[in-house]
Design a protein around this motif. Sequence first.
Motif, short mmCIF file in Angstrom:
data_model
loop_
_atom_site.label_atom_id
_atom_site.label_comp_id
_atom_site.label_asym_id
_atom_site.label_seq_id
_atom_site.Cartn_x
_atom_site.Cartn_y
_atom_site.Cartn_z
N LYS A 1 -17.25 56.64 90.80
CA LYS A 1 -16.24 57.58 91.46
C LYS A 1 -16.03 59.01 90.63
O LYS A 1 -15.94 59.89 91.16
N LYS B 1 -17.42 51.20 103.08
CA LYS B 1 -17.61 52.10 101.80
C LYS B 1 -19.07 52.02 101.44
O LYS B 1 -19.26 53.37 101.05
N THR C 1 -23.45 59.74 102.06
CA THR C 1 -22.80 60.99 101.33
C THR C 1 -23.76 61.30 100.39
O THR C 1 -23.92 62.47 99.92
N ALA C 2 -24.75 60.42 99.74
CA ALA C 2 -25.72 60.65 99.09
C ALA C 2 -26.81 61.86 99.44
O ALA C 2 -27.08 62.45 98.38
N ALA D 1 -21.17 55.74 101.61
CA ALA D 1 -21.70 56.44 100.22
C ALA D 1 -23.03 56.54 100.34
O ALA D 1 -23.48 57.67 99.84
N LEU E 1 -22.94 53.88 93.92
CA LEU E 1 -21.74 53.34 94.37
C LEU E 1 -21.61 52.60 95.44
O LEU E 1 -21.24 51.70 95.86
N ALA E 2 -22.84 52.95 96.23
CA ALA E 2 -22.77 52.10 97.92
C ALA E 2 -23.34 50.76 97.35
O ALA E 2 -22.80 49.82 97.89
N HIS F 1 -23.83 58.27 94.10
CA HIS F 1 -23.24 57.96 95.32
C HIS F 1 -24.09 56.60 95.66
O HIS F 1 -23.47 55.62 96.37
N THR G 1 -18.91 61.19 91.05
CA THR G 1 -19.10 62.00 92.10
C THR G 1 -17.99 63.06 92.53
O THR G 1 -18.16 63.90 92.90
N PRO H 1 -20.29 66.26 93.40
CA PRO H 1 -20.18 65.67 94.48
C PRO H 1 -21.64 65.80 95.11
O PRO H 1 -21.89 64.89 96.23
#
Length: 664
Positions: free
Chosen positions: A440, A478, A485-486, A482, A456-457, A453, A443, A447
């Motif tokens: 977190k 979540k 968002t990657a 993620a 994190l997923a 990301h 990112t 970002p």
Amino acid sequence: MRIRLLGGLEVSSADGQPVRFAMRKSALLFAALVLAGSRGHRRERLSEGFWPGRGEAQSRNSLRQALADIRRRFPADGNAAISLEGDQETVALTAGPDEADIWLFERKLAESGTADLAFAAELYRGDVLAGEAIPDGLDAWFGPYQVGYRQKALQLVERLSLALPEAGTADAAACERLAERLLAADPTAEAAHRALMRVHVARGHENAALRQLESCRALLRKLLDVEPEAQTNALAASLQSRERHHQVKPAHDTVLPPQPVSIPARPHDQPSVAVMPFDNLGGADDEYFADGVVEETTAALSRVRDFFVIARQSAFTYKGRFVDVRQVGKELGVNYVVEGTVRRGGDRLRISVQLVDAETRAQLWSERYEGAIEDIFEFQDRIAAQVAGAIHPAIRGAEIELAKRKPPTSLRAYDLVMRAYPNIWGRRKDTNDQAIELLKKATAVDPAYGRAHALLAWCHASNAAYLWAEQPESELEKARAAVETAGSIGDDPTALAAAGSALSMCGDQERAATFIERALALDPNNAWAWARQGWIATYTGEAARAPERFQRAMALSPMDPFAFNMRLGMATAMAKTGSLSQAVAIAREVIAAHPDIIMSYRYLAAWSAMIGDIETARWAAQKLLTAQPDFTIERYRSLPILRSTPEWADQVAEALKLAGLPER
């Protein structure tokens, strides 16, 4: 020597008479103290481990009775060769260094002489406490010792067979006997097959060696549905070449040109290399930076198709200790080893690297790179390119260009991901949570860092799949977010493998397969992607195709911290194709080696119930509930990974019910 644990439990008195303990627990407690050696055990751990669930006072009293039983057999009179010593907190067995077979075994293993290795080979009569009835609960205590000493025996038989002279000797006989004992316990132990092949060659019996090879190959196909390892194939090539050399030539006595050896194509047939952990010559805070250099150099080399590259996770098991490159070569099955140092000072960076032949220890190439800290990603690509060129000059520079990827914009984010990386392998909730916090932060710093990301997923999906979260569906949401968002991670195999694995655990096997296939197209040496491809096959009704993929993953990363997942994946595929007994055996092995990995008990409970072993199923179920009191079949049944195979999910649910696990 008066104490034998290898192959059973035998204890004798000073006059050579067998020692019989009054209680079975006393005998096993004695064995535990022998295994602990001079460091001994804390009384609290012994009482809780040997007499669980009895309450502190009762378990302590039981421990005192068992220790009194041992002391009666070995009274301390000042001249006793074997006795108990301790205080209110600890207890230990004291004895001469030659009194126990395992102590002698360890000492002889540390020697390099062939005679010492042969002596150790004769000591190994079988697994620790083989044939002894070990009560439920204590198998987790002794299991790691059994697995560990069996592994040492396999390494020993390989070392001894490689050290044998051309002519047969007494040492060869010791090697042969050890190999036969190992194969009696596990017919698929390739190290033992190879040892027998070498013994036959040393005696001039090439045909017997080739028959051993065919026996090995047939057993592997029958029992595991896999082909032999690279080392076995290499030995096979040598044997077949030797046989052709000794064949009778035509009457005109001309030498026929050698024919190509018929060996199944294997990744190990390519030049193989391991990038070892680099020594960090900077401050303690730079440790993860040094690890990152190795991570990215390994990834760059891995994408060169002409190479077989050992995964970073296996190479990192050598971190923090000196290991001879020849030993590394044998243990990982590689021809070459890359070593190096990293020093970071302020905004300057210095990396020294060398390429070593694992067999001869000769240095084939070395280089030093110095520059600004921002040059790190360029240096990693240059290292990979030059290592590749030194090993295989035919590789064109353009091919190594494929290894390059867009680096993160922030070195701080890169550092945070490297710090998270060792904690992402699904072993414990606390380490997974640590990884989530670090990722977190990464990112937040960058970002656009797709790999952060994606990892994190994976961590959020793990929270759900391992039932570490109170609300698994929230964690899956979540994970999906993620992945989205990657963004563009199409040139990063690690990120693709992480995202694909996360989507797979979210139940989207079709999309997951797309990510995994892209990862393998870029990096054919990606062990994580191969393992996930095996799981996807298992989830989508193609379990028969899964074992070869798990086998490929384990070959690429034989010492991986994620190996338990690969082994359980192999077992799941076997269970779904009807080989339930083999699946149970693998689950038991994983539990013996890693009793803290809770998901193993879930599998063992279900598979044991399916074959009618309700006692084992209920033991595993109890272990599972002790670690996860809120576990219910309904909660497990709701996981998306089970939706694609509803009939199998129903069978598992019914088996878990038989094991005694609550439905709701």
